[in-house]
Design a protein around this motif. Structure first.
Motif, short mmCIF file in Angstrom:
data_model
loop_
_atom_site.label_atom_id
_atom_site.label_comp_id
_atom_site.label_asym_id
_atom_site.label_seq_id
_atom_site.Cartn_x
_atom_site.Cartn_y
_atom_site.Cartn_z
N ASP A 598 0.78 -1.25 0.08
CA ASP A 598 -0.03 0.02 0.25
C ASP A 598 0.82 1.27 0.14
OD1 ASP A 598 -2.83 -0.88 0.23
OD2 ASP A 598 -2.01 -1.68 2.01
N SER A 599 0.53 2.17 -0.81
CA SER A 599 1.08 3.47 -0.78
C SER A 599 1.23 4.03 0.85
CB SER A 599 0.35 4.62 -1.49
OG SER A 599 -0.89 4.92 -1.41
N LYS A 600 0.11 3.99 1.63
CA LYS A 600 0.28 4.14 3.20
C LYS A 600 -0.57 3.15 3.83
CE LYS A 600 -3.72 7.42 2.45
NZ LYS A 600 -3.90 8.77 2.74
N PRO A 601 -0.07 3.14 5.11
CA PRO A 601 -0.79 1.91 5.91
C PRO A 601 -2.19 2.01 6.19
CG PRO A 601 1.25 2.41 6.86
CD PRO A 601 0.81 3.52 5.91
N TRP A 602 -2.82 0.81 6.50
CA TRP A 602 -4.30 0.81 6.76
C TRP A 602 -4.31 0.93 8.20
CZ3 TRP A 602 -8.50 0.68 3.37
CH2 TRP A 602 -7.96 0.21 2.02
N PHE A 603 -5.63 1.69 8.88
CA PHE A 603 -5.45 1.68 10.31
C PHE A 603 -7.07 1.67 10.82
CE2 PHE A 603 -6.37 6.30 8.97
CZ PHE A 603 -7.38 6.69 9.71
N ALA A 604 -7.45 1.41 11.95
CA ALA A 604 -9.04 1.15 12.37
C ALA A 604 -8.92 1.34 13.85
CB ALA A 604 -9.56 0.19 11.93
N PHE A 605 -10.01 1.97 14.36
CA PHE A 605 -9.92 1.87 15.98
C PHE A 605 -10.61 0.85 16.34
CE2 PHE A 605 -8.96 6.38 15.30
CZ PHE A 605 -8.25 6.61 16.65
#
Length: 856
Positions: A598-605
């Motif tokens: 990915d061009s930038k990481p994934w995130f999730a609360f």
């Protein structure tokens, strides 16, 4: 001045005139002068008589005499009495340009000559010879004993022997000999026009002729006359049931071999004086004629073209004379049937190895084919050329010699000029003198003729050989002939290449077949054609290298449905396209390409209002998936052995089917990196519940800023190795506010990511299967691609068909000479035949009959 010398004059064939007598008297004086000046011990010369005929003047062994003959001198040269003749026939080299002539307008066979032949002829007749000549000498009828080659006249047109009787029907050194012998033409000079070229003969210097005459004047030949057939017709057999060949003994001398119910051998009939070293020296040192040298290097002499006696009684007389030698039998070869009539034994160039195939119905009603091998061991003979001298024993007394002489004189008076007389005279040259002496007291000469006629002499050589069964197998097919696999053999009588019939007798059961059906020498390379048939069906296992974790790489899966079987009924030494084939097949290929993270990481609360969450990334790849499905696919192989060249094969392949379905798709797929990171922050409205077990980040977050990544978890899965490139967050606690809460007035519960830009697609097509194939030519120790297109249907259908229409293919080849040239009747768009090599004599548009020696 030389003094007159008394002589005796003997006249045959009529009376001499006064002009003849004056000529003889004048010549005698010049003859004596010539002999004295050159200091010749012996001399013999031939002169023309002014009123017809000729005369011979000779001074040999102190006896001076003149023989006048009012007959044509060729009658002396060509008389068949078993004695060596001082005669060398001229041979022509080139290609037959016109082999069919109109008799009503006096057309003659046309020949395009080699340049070397033109020079040889021009020197002999002392006149320029054209490049293309038309000669009665070569207007020769087909020998009637080759019934399959004899065609009825086409109206006013007559087909000469050069139309159908080709060297390509033969194998090994016999094919070379046939090409050479075809260059003699007719020897019945009294029937030919009074034209120098029509009647040309090969001459040698008088001095050399005298030397050879002294050596050969009383030599008897072993089983032949040493002159070509007067009608110019080919004599040698080439068929399956009777094959003539040339083999060489351990001293390099040529023998004529016949394979029929037994294997026979006799010295190869030659032009005797061309075997003499003096003649070889003359050709090499004075003539430098490369065509003559090639013949002498190949056969040690000029083959005369004579064969075994056609008459069985004469044949047996030469057997009893020890000249025709029984080598071995041929087992039960002739109890079989031929693959085709012209399928003679195939010999290597030395003639000591030969092969043939044959078939018959077995006990179960199925055709059984057998391959036979002939091996010869030929030993040198002192009597090979008949130049050995009469055995005169030193143990005899003068009285005994007189008794033998008297007996031989009485017996000779009783002997005729037929084969009986010739063979008895030949035997008496080799029988011990004591044995003749033991018969000298008999006075009943007719009884003595019978005695010596039935007398069996020892063979002139102790040849050995044997025939063995080499391979054996079945030839079966369940379909009717018109639907059977197609192998076509030449049949000149029908004018077609005719399909072989595999049909068994009624009640026969299916059998497996993997059998040699045709065997031949291509030069000295042994080649075979095998027939394959299997009624077995089987479920073909899945062929796949698919695996659970397919990311980047290539994979293939071949799946079949329905019963599989082996297709392709023929294969050869060089070509084998058999394969296992099912009614329905599907080939799937997958190609995976790496597309990065990915061009930038994934995130999730973790949950709404949570102060903690997880951060991760994916590694991406594409799968290009292609499938090819074929329904009802089949494979056909068709073989043709062409006319005039039994040592070559046309090999046709065709693949076809019903429906072809193709699909293709491109998909973007991903695998999660096994390194997952935990983060925390604080926001009084959106992120205030819970916390991490590790919270070291400073300053403490206010209003969601900063966001601290504090914990690294490693959670590998079955296929995560592709995405595992080690830890990717360095130096925790790490501030990731830029990803999770970059804007103070916005709140994202989840986000990030950045898959590579890939345009996914899929499509499929359904269409009838397009036929594919090729046509190849096995010849001249190579495989030539004739065409990469689907061959003509005729290769794969029965010949002849229901309407009598069939397939014909012809080929021609140079067998003797430095020139390599062979062609086949497969044409390009301009109608030019396919060919290998080159020759200045041809334009590649037909099958050619080459004669003599071809060096250009």
């Amino acid at each position: 001045m030389v003094s007159p010398k008394p002589y005796g004059l003997h006249v045959i064939g009529g009376a001499i005139t006064e002009n003849d007598k004056e000529t003889i008297a004048s010549v005698i004086h010049r003859f004596i002068t010539y002999k004295e000046v050159l200091q010749l011990e012996n001399l013999k010369k031939v002169y023309e008589l002014p009123d017809g005929g000729f005369f011979i003047v000779q001074d040999v062994g102190g006896i001076f005499k003149v023989l006048a003959d009012k007959r044509n001198k060729n009658d002396i040269y060509l008389v068949k009495d078993g004695l060596v003749k001082m005669y060398i026939p001229m041979f022509f080299s080139g290609v037959i340009e016109k082999d069919t002539v109109r008799e009503d307008i006096g057309e003659k066979v046309s020949i395009k000559l080699t340049e070397m032949c033109r020079r040889r002829l021009s020197k002999s007749i002392e006149s320029d010879v054209a490049k293309t000549v038309q000669l009665e000498r070569f207007t020769i009828d087909q020998n009637q004993k080759f019934f399959e080659l004899v065609k009825d006249k086409m109206g006013q047109f007559k087909r000469t022997q050069y139309f159908a009787h080709n060297p390509g029907w033969y194998s090994g050194s016999m094919a070379k000999a046939i090409q050479f012998i075809g260059g003699y033409g007719r020897q019945d000079f009294d029937q030919l026009p009074e034209d120098a070229l029509e009647r040309v003969q090969m001459t040698i210097p008088e001095k050399l002729m005298v030397q050879l005459f002294d050596k050969y004047k009383d030599v008897r030949l072993p089983g032949y006359d040493g002159i070509p057939p007067s009608n110019g017709q080919f004599q040698y057999e080439y068929q399956w049931a009777k094959t003539d060949a040339i083999a060489f003994d351990n001293g390099g001398n040529p023998w004529l071999v016949r394979v029929s119910s037994k294997v026979w051998a006799m010295p190869l009939p030659i032009i005797p004086i061309t075997a003499d070293p003096l003649f070889h020296e003359y050709v090499e040192n004075e003539l430098g004629d490369q065509e003559l040298l090639t013949i002498l290097e190949t056969f040690k002499a000029f083959p005369s073209g004579e064969s075994f006696p056609d008459d069985n009684e004469d044949f047996q007389r030469w057997v009893r004379a020890g000249v025709i030698i029984e080598v071995c039998d041929t087992l039960d070869f002739l109890s079989h049937q031929a693959m085709f009539h012209a399928c003679g034994w195939s010999f290597d160039s030395r003639g000591v190895n030969a092969y043939n195939t044959a078939w018959k119905y077995g006990a179960t009603g199925v055709i059984e084919a057998t391959t036979f091998k002939l091996r010869l061991n030929l030993v040198q003979s002192l009597h090979h050329y008949g130049t050995d001298k009469v055995d005169v024993s030193n143990d005899l007394t003068s009285n005994e010699r007189d008794r033998i002489a008297a007996y031989m004189s009485r017996l000779g008076a009783e002997l005729g000029a037929d084969t009986q007389g010739i063979t008895i005279r030949y035997k008496l040259r080799h029988v011990p003198q004591q044995e003749i002496l033991s018969r000298s007291h008999y006075s009943n000469m007719s009884g003595e003729v019978s005695y010596w006629d039935t007398y069996t002499a020892n063979p002139i050589a102790q040849h050995t050989g044997n025939v063995i069964k080499l391979y054996h197998g079945k030839l079966y097919h369940h379909e009717k002939p018109k639907f059977q696999p197609q192998i076509k053999f030449p049949n000149f009588a029908s004018g077609l290449c005719v399909s072989f019939d595999f049909t068994p007798l009624d009640g026969a059961q299916p059998v497996e077949c993997d059998t040699v059906m045709y065997i031949y020498f291509d030069s000295d390379v042994l080649k075979v054609v095998k027939y394959f048939y299997s009624g077995r069906v089987f479920e073909k296992p899945l062929e796949s290298d698919f695996e659970e974790c397919m990311t980047v790489g290539s994979w293939r899966e071949f799946r079949t449905t329905g019963d599989s079987h082996i297709v392709g009924n023929f294969y050869t030494t060089e070509l084998d396209d058999r394969e296992e084939m099912a009614p329905n097949t599907t080939l799937t290929t997958i190609t995976g390409a790496d597309k990065g993270y990915d061009s930038k990481p994934w995130f999730a609360f973790d949950f709404p209002l949570a102060a903690t969450g997880s951060m991760w990334r994916n590694r991406y790849y594409t799968h290009l998936t292609k499938t090819e499905s074929y329904n009802g696919k089949t494979l056909d192989i068709g073989l043709v052995i062409p006319m005039f060249n039994r040592s070559s094969i046309l090999y046709a392949k065709r693949e076809r089917g019903d429906v072809e379905i193709k699909t293709e798709s491109l998909r973007l797929l991903s695998v999660q990196d096994p390194y997952i990171y935990r983060y925390w922050t604080y926001h009084p409205y959106f992120a205030y519940r819970g916390g991490l077990e590790v919270a070291r980040g400073k300053p403490s977050p206010q209003w969601g800023n900063p966001v601290w990544v504090e914990i690294q978890n490693y959670a590998p899965s079955k296929c995560s190795d592709f995405a595992d490139n080690g830890p990717w967050v360095i130096g925790m606690p790490a501030d990731y506010t830029w990803l999770i809460h970059p804007k103070s007035d916005e709140w994202n519960f989840s986000g990030g990511g950045g898959a590579p830009p890939v345009k996914e697609y899929s499509w499929n097509t359904t269409k009838p299967i397009e036929m594919t194939g090729f046509l190849k030519w096995e010849v001249a120790e190579r495989v030539m691609l004739i065409s990469d297109k689907v061959p003509q249907d005729r290769f794969f259908i029965h010949s002849p068909d229901d309407f009598g229409v069939g397939m014909v293919r012809t080929s021609s080849k140079v067998f003797l000479g430095d020139t390599e040239y062979v062609n086949i009747s497969e044409t390009n768009a301009e109608g030019v035949w396919k060919y290998i090599g080159a020759s200045t004599l041809v334009n590649h548009i037909r099958a050619y009959h080459f004669i003599g020696v071809i060096h250009e």
